[in-house]
Design a protein around this motif. Structure first.
Motif, PDB file in Angstrom:
ATOM      1  N   ASP A   8       3.998 -25.398  20.720  1.00  0.00           N
ATOM      2  CA  ASP A   8       4.322 -23.837  20.058  1.00  0.00           C
ATOM      3  C   ASP A   8       2.756 -23.103  19.661  1.00  0.00           C
ATOM      4  O   ASP A   8       2.626 -21.866  20.097  1.00  0.00           O
ATOM      5  CB  ASP A   8       4.972 -24.811  18.321  1.00  0.00           C
ATOM      6  N   TYR A  12       1.498 -19.231  21.620  1.00  0.00           N
ATOM      7  CA  TYR A  12       0.819 -18.482  20.363  1.00  0.00           C
ATOM      8  C   TYR A  12      -0.993 -18.179  21.190  1.00  0.00           C
ATOM      9  O   TYR A  12      -1.065 -17.219  21.560  1.00  0.00           O
ATOM     10  CB  TYR A  12       0.109 -19.523  19.360  1.00  0.00           C
ATOM     11  N   ALA A  28       7.286 -21.825  26.241  1.00  0.00           N
ATOM     12  CA  ALA A  28       8.401 -21.823  24.850  1.00  0.00           C
ATOM     13  C   ALA A  28       9.732 -22.917  25.552  1.00  0.00           C
ATOM     14  O   ALA A  28      10.032 -23.002  24.474  1.00  0.00           O
ATOM     15  CB  ALA A  28       7.945 -20.508  25.138  1.00  0.00           C
ATOM     16  N   THR A 106      10.549  -7.633  17.891  1.00  0.00           N
ATOM     17  CA  THR A 106      10.750  -8.956  17.760  1.00  0.00           C
ATOM     18  C   THR A 106      11.856  -9.224  18.812  1.00  0.00           C
ATOM     19  O   THR A 106      12.345  -8.405  19.581  1.00  0.00           O
ATOM     20  CB  THR A 106      11.590  -9.390  15.819  1.00  0.00           C
ATOM     21  N   THR A 107      13.192 -10.370  18.971  1.00  0.00           N
ATOM     22  CA  THR A 107      13.941 -11.077  19.440  1.00  0.00           C
ATOM     23  C   THR A 107      15.211  -9.787  19.121  1.00  0.00           C
ATOM     24  O   THR A 107      16.143  -9.597  20.427  1.00  0.00           O
ATOM     25  CB  THR A 107      14.508 -12.492  19.635  1.00  0.00           C
ATOM     26  N   ALA A 113       9.642 -13.583  19.160  1.00  0.00           N
ATOM     27  CA  ALA A 113       9.745 -14.116  18.188  1.00  0.00           C
ATOM     28  C   ALA A 113      10.587 -12.968  17.043  1.00  0.00           C
ATOM     29  O   ALA A 113      10.181 -12.407  17.379  1.00  0.00           O
ATOM     30  CB  ALA A 113       8.120 -14.358  17.417  1.00  0.00           C
ATOM     31  N   SER A 114      11.180 -14.181  16.287  1.00  0.00           N
ATOM     32  CA  SER A 114      12.148 -13.600  15.468  1.00  0.00           C
ATOM     33  C   SER A 114      11.193 -12.724  14.104  1.00  0.00           C
ATOM     34  O   SER A 114      10.324 -12.740  13.847  1.00  0.00           O
ATOM     35  CB  SER A 114      12.083 -14.543  14.788  1.00  0.00           C
ATOM     36  N   GLU A 117       8.867 -15.107  11.677  1.00  0.00           N
ATOM     37  CA  GLU A 117       8.281 -15.302  12.692  1.00  0.00           C
ATOM     38  C   GLU A 117       6.845 -14.545  12.798  1.00  0.00           C
ATOM     39  O   GLU A 117       5.451 -14.770  12.848  1.00  0.00           O
ATOM     40  CB  GLU A 117       8.277 -15.858  13.845  1.00  0.00           C
ATOM     41  N   ALA A 295       4.682 -11.162  20.549  1.00  0.00           N
ATOM     42  CA  ALA A 295       4.681 -12.302  19.980  1.00  0.00           C
ATOM     43  C   ALA A 295       3.710 -11.901  19.371  1.00  0.00           C
ATOM     44  O   ALA A 295       3.082 -11.688  19.010  1.00  0.00           O
ATOM     45  CB  ALA A 295       4.508 -12.946  21.073  1.00  0.00           C
ATOM     46  N   PRO A 296       3.421 -13.469  18.305  1.00  0.00           N
ATOM     47  CA  PRO A 296       2.613 -13.438  16.993  1.00  0.00           C
ATOM     48  C   PRO A 296       0.906 -13.333  17.399  1.00  0.00           C
ATOM     49  O   PRO A 296       0.765 -13.391  17.118  1.00  0.00           O
ATOM     50  CB  PRO A 296       3.215 -14.744  17.085  1.00  0.00           C
TER      51      PRO A 296
END
Length: 334
Positions: A8, A12, A28, A106-107, A113-114, A117, A295-296
């Protein structure tokens, strides 16, 4: 650090570095599989020499898992951290003044990512709020949100907000500006959202006069708060030329209707170019420094926009996301 946690973190850092999409996706997939299998099974497979027989585990992802199990993962990640680090240079003071990010995905649409997240990462980076602005329905390639799905997302955001308080997720949308200047979402939903970013995503090479009218119609809407990546250009890879429009007219409209011009921090966009940003400042436009993160790791990209703003000598009081959440909402609702 568990194998899934190590993978993970690699995801990132690769996202932070805008690594090639297939490479990020490989890590991922391996991360998700490691989570599904659980630590004990992953360790068993590694020690039995069967790890590379598992679908979606290759040499590179298997190497990260091996380091996480056998030791050495900290050194590996430290090297990757250093390689992908983003220097907060001349814009450091502005970056410290930012309270949040007004453009993220987000997704629910085309992000990776959620909501949880993305918001948790923004919180860890020191933000007080994050505006979730997934795409509107016409952008089917990005799995844009129709009315029903947007309402479902609003329910989820409400629940996540309860868990993350006092951090705040603000509701929003990156709404597509249609060819006639109309907005790609029902008016009552746009009224309900905290922040609306309006962007052009189609027919980017339409004639200058038509594009000018299209953009002015959007920024004049009382439901639009920020004009997103105004030229649509891309400056890496094969690139994409910027759209042609009468910038004086568009930025005059932004100033007149108090619509902020986005400084889009994505490395492949760097939008607007400095000459157009200077023109927007001449028209006394507000700006919003946003990552457009999918993405984060990309939430760290605000440093790029802050460096540009510092070079352009933009004062913090012209940047809408230096405002606390309540003040930002007072501006958008006003």
């Amino acid at each position: 650090m568990s194998p899934a946690e190590a993978l993970d973190r690699v995801v990132y850092l690769l996202d932070r570095d805008l690594a090639e999409g297939r490479r990020v996706a490989a890590y991922a997939k391996a991360r998700d599989l490691a989570r599904e299998l659980g630590d004990d099974e992953v360790i068993r497979l590694h020690r039995a020499g069967e790890l590379l027989d598992v679908p979606h585990i290759g040499k590179s992802t298997g190497h990260v898992i091996a380091l996480a199990v056998d030791g050495g993962i900290d050194e590996h990640l430290a090297a990757l951290e250093a390689e992908t680090a983003i220097d907060v240079g001349e814009g450091a003071e502005l970056r410290a003044a930012l309270r949040g990010d007004c453009h993220s995905h987000t997704t629910w649409s085309d992000g990776g990512a959620s909501v949880t997240e993305m918001a948790s990462t923004a919180q860890a980076l020191g933000h007080e709020y994050l505006v979730i602005t997934d795409h509107s329905p016409r952008l089917t390639i990005a799995h844009g949100l129709n009315r029903e799905r947007l309402l479902q997302q609003l329910e989820e955001i409400e629940q996540v907000n309860e868990a993350l308080a006092p951090f705040r997720i603000l509701t929003g949308m990156e709404v597509d500006i249609l060819e006639d200047g109309a907005l790609d979402q029902d008016v009552d939903l746009l009224e309900r959202l905290d922040v609306v970013v309006a962007s052009v995503h189609s027919k980017l090479r339409m004639p200058e006069q038509e594009m000018t009218r299209r953009m002015v119609m959007a920024v004049a809407s009382p439901h639009v708060d920020i004009l997103g990546h105004c030229t649509g250009r891309k400056v890496v890879g094969t690139g994409r030329p910027q759209s042609q429009f009468d910038a004086d007219i568009v930025f005059a409209a932004c100033a007149r209707f108090d619509t902020a011009v986005e400084i889009n921090c994505r490395p492949e966009r760097q939008d607007p170019p400095e000459d157009l940003l200077a023109l927007a400042l001449d028209w006394d436009c507000k700006v919003s420094i946003d990552t457009d993160a999918h993405a984060p790791g990309q939430l760290e990209w605000q440093a790029y926009g802050c460096d540009k703003a510092a070079r352009m000598e933009i004062e913090p009081d012209r940047i809408v996301n230096t405002l606390p959440a309540d003040a930002l909402l007072a501006w958008t609702k006003g």
